[in-house]
Write a protein that holds these residues in place. Structure first.
Motif, PDB file in Angstrom:
ATOM      1  N   PHE A   1      -1.803   3.362  -7.717  1.00  0.00           N
ATOM      2  CA  PHE A   1      -2.667   4.528  -7.522  1.00  0.00           C
ATOM      3  C   PHE A   1      -3.729   4.250  -6.461  1.00  0.00           C
ATOM      4  N   TYR A   2      -3.463   3.271  -5.599  1.00  0.00           N
ATOM      5  CA  TYR A   2      -4.518   2.811  -4.691  1.00  0.00           C
ATOM      6  C   TYR A   2      -5.028   3.928  -3.773  1.00  0.00           C
ATOM      7  N   SER A   3      -4.179   4.925  -3.478  1.00  0.00           N
ATOM      8  CA  SER A   3      -4.567   5.981  -2.545  1.00  0.00           C
ATOM      9  C   SER A   3      -5.141   7.220  -3.231  1.00  0.00           C
ATOM     10  N   VAL A   4      -5.270   7.180  -4.554  1.00  0.00           N
ATOM     11  CA  VAL A   4      -5.766   8.344  -5.289  1.00  0.00           C
ATOM     12  C   VAL A   4      -7.267   8.510  -5.053  1.00  0.00           C
ATOM     13  N   LYS A   5      -7.674   9.730  -4.785  1.00  0.00           N
ATOM     14  CA  LYS A   5      -9.083  10.037  -4.561  1.00  0.00           C
ATOM     15  C   LYS A   5      -9.776  10.248  -5.901  1.00  0.00           C
TER      16      LYS A   5
END
Length: 302
Positions: free
Chosen positions: A208-212
């Protein structure tokens, strides 16, 4: 060698029953024996999940030496979790509960049973205090579709889990009642039905590293939630109708996308059948090449 993280993920979902089956099926596998004690610790204090997939668990146990083999890992770039980028690659559907008569009590029990630390949730701020803010959940983030908006599940985001934009500012001054917030579950008390969330990206799982995290707008809401709103407003919609009208349901690139999601190569190794593991296949015998030939042939006919 068995992939430890992948094995732990599978056990985390299926629970002690899978571990018992693995011990029976993989008792001669030294790789599993080396991980057996460590995998048992993973399941400590874990609430038992009602098993409805005995056949699947037996398959996993029998094929564990192949399924969890590090040889399945390839140099393919992993497909990370997003909300919209992959919508055309698979059928994003509204929560299935919307098409069923499931009592709110059961929905709430299933939510607290299945939700894990690291899951993404979306909610609306209901009150702001000096120690943090409370919000009521409206849906799960990522690809986890659950109809929870009417369950009135309230969660706390403590002040320490709200990022500070400067050393002198009050972190809570950037938020107001009614804001849509996307957060990650930090702690969950299933017995007392209490959840703590965080806006700190440092505790996000790697996939989920790119989740805002933080304030989002209505356009950022998960696709399954937005589709659920449309379904709830129409009594004529059925699950099959919604599925058939979803672009990703018939997208020919679905197979390639799913393989990328699993970080699995189509050519090495070629099969879970042990008899095929030692076979050498020519490049034109692989499914990707055959599918391209079939597509070209069909295109010429039309």
């Amino acid at each position: 060698m068995m992939d430890r993280d992948l094995l732990h993920q599978s056990l985390g979902y299926h629970g002690p029953n899978l571990l018992s089956l693995l011990r029976c099926e993989q008792y001669e596998n030294p790789d599993f024996q080396n991980l057996a004690e460590e995998t048992a610790r993973v399941l400590q204090n874990r609430k038992e999940r009602r098993c409805e997939s005995f056949e699947l668990q037996h398959f996993i146990a029998r094929k564990a030496d192949l399924l969890f083999s590090s040889s399945w890992k390839t140099n393919l770039p992993p497909v990370h979790e997003t909300t919209e980028e992959t919508e055309d690659y698979y059928a994003i559907m509204p929560p299935v509960e919307l098409f069923m008569d499931v009592p709110d009590k059961i929905r709430r029990e299933l939510f607290f049973r299945d939700t894990e630390r690291g899951d993404i949730v979306v909610g609306r701020i209901t009150s702001i205090r000096e120690f943090g803010f409370f919000m009521t959940l409206i849906c799960l983030g990522g690809s986890l579709g659950r109809d929870i908006e009417h369950l009135e599940i309230s969660v706390l985001c403590p002040l320490r889990d709200v990022p500070s934009h400067s050393s002198h500012d009050d972190p809570l001054s950037y938020y107001q009642v009614g804001d849509l917030i996307q957060a990650v579950i930090k702690d969950i008390d299933r017995y007392h039905e209490k959840i703590t969330v965080s806006l700190q990206t440092s505790i996000l799982p790697s996939h989920f590293y790119s989740v805002k995290l933080g304030v989002i707008c209505s356009e950022d809401l998960p696709a399954h939630y937005r589709k659920g709103i449309l379904v709830a407003s129409s009594t004529a919609e059925t699950y099959n109708k919604v599925l058939q009208h979803t672009l990703g349901f018939s997208n020919p690139s679905t197979v390639e996308f799913l393989l990328g999601k699993l970080i699995v190569s189509e050519v090495d190794p070629p099969s879970l059948m042990r008899g095929l593991q030692s076979k050498h296949f020519l490049g034109e015998d692989y499914a990707t090449v055959i599918r391209k030939k079939q597509s070209a042939s069909w295109a010429l006919k039309w």
